[in-house]
Design an enzyme around this catalytic site. Structure first.
Site, short mmCIF file in Angstrom:
data_model
loop_
_atom_site.label_atom_id
_atom_site.label_comp_id
_atom_site.label_asym_id
_atom_site.label_seq_id
_atom_site.Cartn_x
_atom_site.Cartn_y
_atom_site.Cartn_z
N LYS A 195 -4.71 -10.94 -15.59
CA LYS A 195 -4.34 -11.82 -14.48
C LYS A 195 -2.83 -12.00 -14.39
O LYS A 195 -2.24 -11.85 -13.31
CB LYS A 195 -5.04 -13.18 -14.65
CG LYS A 195 -4.87 -14.09 -13.44
CD LYS A 195 -5.32 -15.50 -13.74
CE LYS A 195 -6.82 -15.63 -13.77
NZ LYS A 195 -7.39 -16.06 -12.49
N ARG A 234 -4.85 -21.38 -16.19
CA ARG A 234 -5.99 -20.45 -16.26
C ARG A 234 -5.83 -19.45 -17.39
O ARG A 234 -4.72 -19.07 -17.73
CB ARG A 234 -6.10 -19.63 -14.97
CG ARG A 234 -6.37 -20.42 -13.74
CD ARG A 234 -6.29 -19.48 -12.55
NE ARG A 234 -5.89 -20.17 -11.35
CZ ARG A 234 -6.73 -20.56 -10.40
NH1 ARG A 234 -8.00 -20.31 -10.50
NH2 ARG A 234 -6.28 -21.19 -9.34
N GLY A 245 -15.41 -15.74 -16.09
CA GLY A 245 -15.96 -17.06 -16.33
C GLY A 245 -16.18 -17.40 -17.80
O GLY A 245 -16.75 -18.44 -18.10
N MET A 273 -13.91 -17.93 -20.15
CA MET A 273 -12.93 -18.88 -20.71
C MET A 273 -12.66 -19.98 -19.69
O MET A 273 -13.31 -20.05 -18.66
CB MET A 273 -11.67 -18.13 -21.11
CG MET A 273 -11.90 -17.29 -22.35
SD MET A 273 -10.44 -16.42 -22.87
CE MET A 273 -10.28 -15.19 -21.63
N ARG A 324 -7.41 -7.89 -9.28
CA ARG A 324 -7.78 -7.15 -10.50
C ARG A 324 -8.72 -6.02 -10.10
O ARG A 324 -9.31 -6.06 -9.01
CB ARG A 324 -8.46 -8.08 -11.51
CG ARG A 324 -9.74 -8.66 -11.01
CD ARG A 324 -10.35 -9.60 -12.02
NE ARG A 324 -11.44 -10.37 -11.38
CZ ARG A 324 -12.02 -11.41 -11.91
NH1 ARG A 324 -11.65 -11.87 -13.07
NH2 ARG A 324 -13.00 -12.03 -11.30
N HIS A 381 -21.48 -16.19 -10.22
CA HIS A 381 -21.43 -15.74 -11.60
C HIS A 381 -22.53 -14.72 -11.90
O HIS A 381 -22.28 -13.65 -12.46
CB HIS A 381 -21.55 -16.95 -12.53
CG HIS A 381 -21.59 -16.59 -13.96
ND1 HIS A 381 -22.78 -16.47 -14.66
CD2 HIS A 381 -20.61 -16.25 -14.82
CE1 HIS A 381 -22.51 -16.11 -15.89
NE2 HIS A 381 -21.20 -15.97 -16.02
N ARG A 397 -38.63 25.69 -32.51
CA ARG A 397 -38.58 25.43 -33.95
C ARG A 397 -39.96 25.60 -34.57
O ARG A 397 -40.95 25.16 -33.98
CB ARG A 397 -38.09 24.00 -34.17
CG ARG A 397 -38.03 23.60 -35.62
CD ARG A 397 -37.45 22.22 -35.78
NE ARG A 397 -38.42 21.19 -35.42
CZ ARG A 397 -38.12 19.89 -35.41
NH1 ARG A 397 -36.90 19.48 -35.68
NH2 ARG A 397 -39.03 19.01 -35.10
N GLU A 432 -29.52 20.35 -41.15
CA GLU A 432 -29.88 18.93 -41.18
C GLU A 432 -30.00 18.39 -42.60
O GLU A 432 -30.38 17.26 -42.82
CB GLU A 432 -31.15 18.65 -40.36
CG GLU A 432 -32.29 19.59 -40.64
CD GLU A 432 -33.46 19.44 -39.67
OE1 GLU A 432 -33.57 18.42 -38.98
OE2 GLU A 432 -34.29 20.36 -39.63
N SER A 489 -28.14 24.90 -35.27
CA SER A 489 -28.30 23.72 -34.43
C SER A 489 -28.32 22.52 -35.36
O SER A 489 -29.15 22.45 -36.28
CB SER A 489 -29.59 23.80 -33.62
OG SER A 489 -29.73 22.62 -32.87
N THR A 536 -28.97 16.19 -36.31
CA THR A 536 -28.20 15.05 -36.84
C THR A 536 -29.06 13.83 -37.12
O THR A 536 -28.58 12.88 -37.73
CB THR A 536 -27.06 14.70 -35.87
OG1 THR A 536 -27.57 14.75 -34.54
CG2 THR A 536 -25.90 15.65 -36.01
N ASN A 537 -30.33 13.86 -36.71
CA ASN A 537 -31.21 12.75 -37.10
C ASN A 537 -31.44 12.82 -38.61
O ASN A 537 -31.20 11.86 -39.34
CB ASN A 537 -32.56 12.84 -36.39
CG ASN A 537 -32.42 12.83 -34.88
OD1 ASN A 537 -31.46 12.28 -34.35
ND2 ASN A 537 -33.36 13.44 -34.18
N ASP A 538 -31.88 13.99 -39.05
CA ASP A 538 -32.11 14.14 -40.49
C ASP A 538 -30.79 14.16 -41.26
O ASP A 538 -30.71 13.63 -42.37
CB ASP A 538 -32.91 15.41 -40.76
CG ASP A 538 -34.41 15.15 -40.66
OD1 ASP A 538 -34.87 14.18 -41.29
OD2 ASP A 538 -35.10 15.89 -39.95
N CYS A 578 -29.08 19.09 -31.71
CA CYS A 578 -30.33 18.70 -31.05
C CYS A 578 -30.86 17.37 -31.56
O CYS A 578 -31.94 16.95 -31.19
CB CYS A 578 -31.38 19.80 -31.17
SG CYS A 578 -31.85 20.17 -32.87
N TYR A 601 -22.96 23.93 -27.28
CA TYR A 601 -23.79 23.11 -26.39
C TYR A 601 -24.30 21.86 -27.10
O TYR A 601 -24.27 21.77 -28.33
CB TYR A 601 -24.98 23.93 -25.85
CG TYR A 601 -26.00 24.28 -26.91
CD1 TYR A 601 -27.03 23.39 -27.24
CD2 TYR A 601 -25.93 25.50 -27.59
CE1 TYR A 601 -27.95 23.70 -28.21
CE2 TYR A 601 -26.86 25.83 -28.57
CZ TYR A 601 -27.87 24.91 -28.89
OH TYR A 601 -28.78 25.21 -29.87
#
Ligand code: PEP
Ligand code: MG
Length: 902
Positions: free
Chosen positions: A27, A97, A106, A108, A364, A482, A646, A773, A792, A795-797, A859, A879
């Site tokens: 502001k 303000r 809103g 603050m 703004r 708001h 897979r 993995e 590939s 990345t989960n495992d 993947c 990819y």
């Protein structure tokens, strides 16, 4: 130079500018910039965020130089306004303000009308010519000041709905009831004088302190309270939601008051340089005659449209600013054009007209929903305001997500029972159970329920509940209220100003046009039309392909991105959907998902129950045609594109039933005893199945499984190839930790593939690669790449094994870890770049050292997460692969990564 704590603006000049947001807040920096641009801004000064930090670190103390700097800036304002603070004859009033680096709408505090006291009242009356106006301003000051400074900043804890402000509002209501009037404007000067007396007494009685009469005490009280509001409950909770650091602090803007409530030649309003709901290049806004700013956002009176084009159902019968004050409207339009050209982005403006003179109070960058963000970015680029690069960076990936958001099913909607209509503040569909308080919304959502928060109006105190709700519905308020602002920022379905709602929050019920709804009843909202339904309506996925702006933006995204985008899909339907969304192949087909169908699971179980290889082969023979058929469908859907398949991954016990009834059913179906099934379940039980007999370990111990899968894949490929389909199978071995595991499985695949191609009389090109993995696979990637034709990253495992957090059980403690800041984010959602990322980076480098043209993708779930995609771009992957509905986000995030890292 010593630190400078106060920056002056006004009279066509300023000490700051728009680049100084860190120090002056958004502001303050923009008030300075507007001053520099010669736009009429009431003069004032900004106290820097450094002072806020000092104030917080010293338990409420100021740097010693501050007082002097404030006094000198104050004197400059006095000179420009030709008025004097606290002067009985010619008094100047101030607003105080907040203003942080980024807008926190809103969250603050603000105190207006600072400087009214017993001594200045006569002068103000003489100047304004209206005693009523002065007493109205005074009662507002007492209300705001007692709430913000004397109660909140003093740390006085009150129950929801029991604060001093509410108590004063009740006093005012009593007075109105006694007089038999509805509107505040119907109170006359004597009523207001009486009210001021009542207010002061009440303040003394509740807060045990006199309301301060000294203007300088008022000013410093307000400044401190605004600084303190940085650490207020709702500001903190907003920061957590938005990820805003606690140490930024807020600046404080002290500005000469101008009044929109000085009679019928005064007004105040809020405007957007373009429509924030649709993105259309049309000046859009609301205002009220004879009102202060808070009246517009509070939603107490129905706001009027600033121009004919902004009119809505609720404002169509009211005159617009364009008609009512045409000269000032024209000035405002000129300012709109100037500001948009200057900032090259949509601006959110606040203005006040004091007795015929227009002042700008704020500009703004305006919040907008996803639909509008996309349209504005494309339009502004076509108008020559911004480049394609800037247009692409303007839209946040989450905003794009909104376009992909569900809508109420139009057919079901046409049969719905419409309850009421309000203003369409946030597009999309929202369906849920009615709740009436923010706390209830949060609690119910925690129990997994879908809720709609129904309120008269929302306040910043409600943000946690608004966040938790599917959608928000309010009885009061306009498009800039708001609720509307916050929901728009989040892209949440929201309807405001739905006047037909008669809410009794205490009794947890609402009556609407003769119907009564109770807590827990289902309603549906169409946030695009503003319609509210008394039903649980089905929702449909979004159809972004019909949006020309989206299509243009995505075309640009594809032009800039370097990463390929694939999808994780296990059937032809998902594959087609993903391809329609722009997927360039399949990065992961989890074949185990194909074994669960009712027509296949029996054969799968027969295979698991078999006592020897011959028995397993017999059962696998039954599975082969199913697998082959699935692969044929997928290859056809992905004609011309690579498809990574897979081999079997999960532990076998996942395919067996655990409960007695299902075990009995299985026994009957397979003609074996229940005892045999129980014994098998028992024998397959593992203490730690995620680290047990799964992944390539299955194929190594039961090579016939890999053989069957390789046969199904290559047979399918050969057969579609004969039909002219361009097929590129990539066979992927999961969960290897050593090169030798891959050598073993690769030999099986190649042996079968060669045999099948001979039998089929056709050759197809195929690759054999692996998932990375297991940390050891990443560490030895140079060896693995000797046999792998592609990598590939799973990345989960990889996350599970790098952190040692079970994917299935981490839910117990992970949220708390994030809450406590032990982890910046859930590493299963956003890739942990510092830890897991090192393994990925190293794996790619080592792999390419052995095989420079090694194709590398990801993947795991991270393949659809924008931050993780940025990382994948930086480490040079070819990819990313993600679920079909995330494909557009991935394309877009990949373009942003390319631009950001240029
Ligand atoms: C992975 O581990 O990242 C992966 C994609 O495989 P899954 O989630 O099937 O274990
Ligand atoms: Mg895995």
């Amino acid at each position: 130079m010593a630190n400078k704590y106060v920056y002056f603006f006004g009279g066509g000049k300023a000490e700051g500018n728009t680049k100084m947001k860190e120090l002056l807040g958004g502001k303050g920096a923009n008030l300075a910039e507007m001053s520099n641009l010669g736009i009429p801004v009431p003069p004032g000064f900004t106290i820097t965020t450094d002072v806020c930090t000092h104030f917080m670190n010293t338990g409420g103390k100021y740097p010693t130089e501050l007082k002097k700097e404030v006094e000198s800036a104050l004197a400059k304002v006095e000179k420009l306004m030709n008025l004097t603070f606290a002067d009985p004859k010619n008094p100047l009033l101030f607003s105080v303000r907040s203003g942080a680096r980024v807008s926190m709408p809103g969250m603050m505090e603000t105190v207006l009308n600072i400087g009214i006291n017993q001594k200045t009242i006569p002068g103000l009356v003489a100047k304004s010519g209206s005693e009523r106006f002065v007493y109205d301003a005074y009662r507002r000051l007492i209300m705001m000041y007692s709430d913000v400074v004397m109660e909140k900043a003093a740390g006085i804890e009150v129950k929801e709905g029991k604060g001093i402000r509410v108590q004063l509002e009740e006093e005012m209501q009593k007075l109105k009831d006694a007089k038999g009037v509805k509107d505040d404007t119907e109170l006359d000067v004597n009523d207001l004088k009486k009210l001021v007396g009542i207010f002061k007494k009440k303040v003394k009685q509740v807060l045990k302190k006199e309301f301060p009469d000294n203007p300088r005490d008022q000013l410093w009280g307000a400044i401190s309270a605004v600084f303190q509001s940085w650490n207020g409950k709702r500001a903190k909770s907003y920061r957590r939601i938005e990820g805003i650091p606690d140490d930024w602090g807020t600046a404080v803007n002290v500005q000469a008051m101008v009044f929109g409530n000085m009679g019928d030649s005064s007004a105040t309003g809020v405007a957007f340089t373009r429509d924030p709901a649709t993105g259309e290049n049309k000046f859009y806004g609301e205002f009220l005659v004879n009102a202060q700013g808070e009246d517009v956002v509070a939603g107490i009176r129905t706001p009027q449209a600033i121009n004919e084009a902004s009119k809505t159902d609720s404002s169509k019968h009211l005159p617009s600013l364009e008609k009512l004050m045409s000269a000032n409207y024209k000035k405002l339009e000129k300012i709109r054009t100037k500001l948009e050209k200057h900032y090259k982005d949509m601006q959110d403006l606040e203005f006040t007209i004091q007795d015929g003179t227009l002042y700008m109070l704020q500009t703004r960058v305006g919040k907008r929903n996803g639909v509008a963000a996309v349209r504005m970015a494309v339009d502004m680029c076509k108008e020559g305001l911004i480049s394609e690069n800037v247009a692409l960076m303007r839209v946040r990936p989450e905003q794009l997500d909104e376009l992909l958001h569900p809508m109420l099913d139009p057919k079901a909607e046409s049969r719905g029972h419409q309850l009421a209509k309000g203003l369409p503040a946030g597009p999309g569909g929202g369906v849920g159970q009615v709740v009436f308080t923010a706390d209830d919304a949060e609690d119910w959502a925690k129990q997994g329920k879908k809720v709609i928060l129904v309120r008269d109006e929302t306040s910043p105190e409600d943000v946690h509940g608004m966040r938790a709700a599917q959608a928000i519905l309010t009885a009061k308020g306009g498009m800039t209220s708001h609720a509307a602002l916050v929901a728009r920022g989040w892209g949440k379905c929201c309807i405001v100003g739905c006047g037909a709602l008669n809410i009794d929050a205490a009794k947890k019920m609402v009556t609407v046009n003769g119907k009564t709804l109770k807590e827990g009843d289902w309603i549906s909202l169409n946030g695009t039309s503003g319609k509210v339904y008394n039903d649980k309506i089905a929702v449909l996925p979004a159809d972004p392909e019909k949006n020309p702006y989206y299509k243009t933006l995505m075309k640009w995204a594809d032009k800039y991105r370097k990463l390929g985008i694939r999808t994780n899909a296990d059937n032809p339907k998902d594959s087609k959907q993903a391809r329609d969304f722009g997927a360039e192949g399949i990065g992961l087909t989890r074949t185990e998902h194909m074994f669960f169908g009712p027509d296949r699971i029996t054969a799968m179980r027969e295979m698991i129950l078999a006592d020897d290889e011959a028995g397993r082969r017999k059962a696998l023979k039954k599975l082969l045609p199913f697998q082959r058929k699935d692969f044929i469908g997928i290859f056809k859907a992905m004609d011309g594109l690579p498809v990574t398949i897979r081999t079997l991954d999960p532990p076998l016990h996942e395919f067996l039933p655990n409960d007695a009834a299902a075990q009995k059913e299985m026994a009957d179906k397979l003609g074996v005893s229940v005892a045999k099934i129980k014994a098998k379940v028992q024998s397959l039980h593992e203490m730690n199945p995620m680290l047990g007999h799964r992944g390539c370990r299955l194929g190594t111990t039961y090579p016939e499984i890999t053989e069957m899968q390789a046969q199904a894949i290559i047979e399918a490929a050969c057969r579609v190839a004969k039909q002219g389909v361009k097929v590129f199978p990539e066979i992927m071995i999961p969960l290897i930790g050593t090169k030798e595991e891959l050598v073993d499985q690769r030999e099986v695949v190649i042996r079968i593939a060669e045999k099948v191609m001979k039998q089929e009389g056709i050759k197809v090109a195929y690759l054999v690669g692996t998932m990375i993995e297991i940390p050891r696979a990443a560490l030895t990637a140079d060896h693995v790449a000797e046999v792998a034709e592609f990598f590939s990253f799973g990345t989960n495992d990889l996350t599970q094994m790098t952190f040692g957090y079970s994917r299935d059980d981490a839910g117990v403690f992970l949220p708390e870890y994030v809450e406590k800041g032990i982890l910046a984010a859930d590493p299963f959602q956003t890739l942990d770049q510092t830890g897991v990322g090192q393994l990925v980076d190293m794996g790619i480098k080592k792999g390419r050292k052995t095989r420079p043209d090694l194709k590398v993708g990801i993947c795991g779930e991270h393949g659809g997460d924008p931050d993780s995609i940025d990382f994948c771009h930086r480490v040079g992957m070819n990819y990313v692969s993600c679920s079909p509905f995330r494909v557009p986000i991935a394309r877009f995030a990949a373009a942003q990564a390319a631009i950001r890292n240029k």
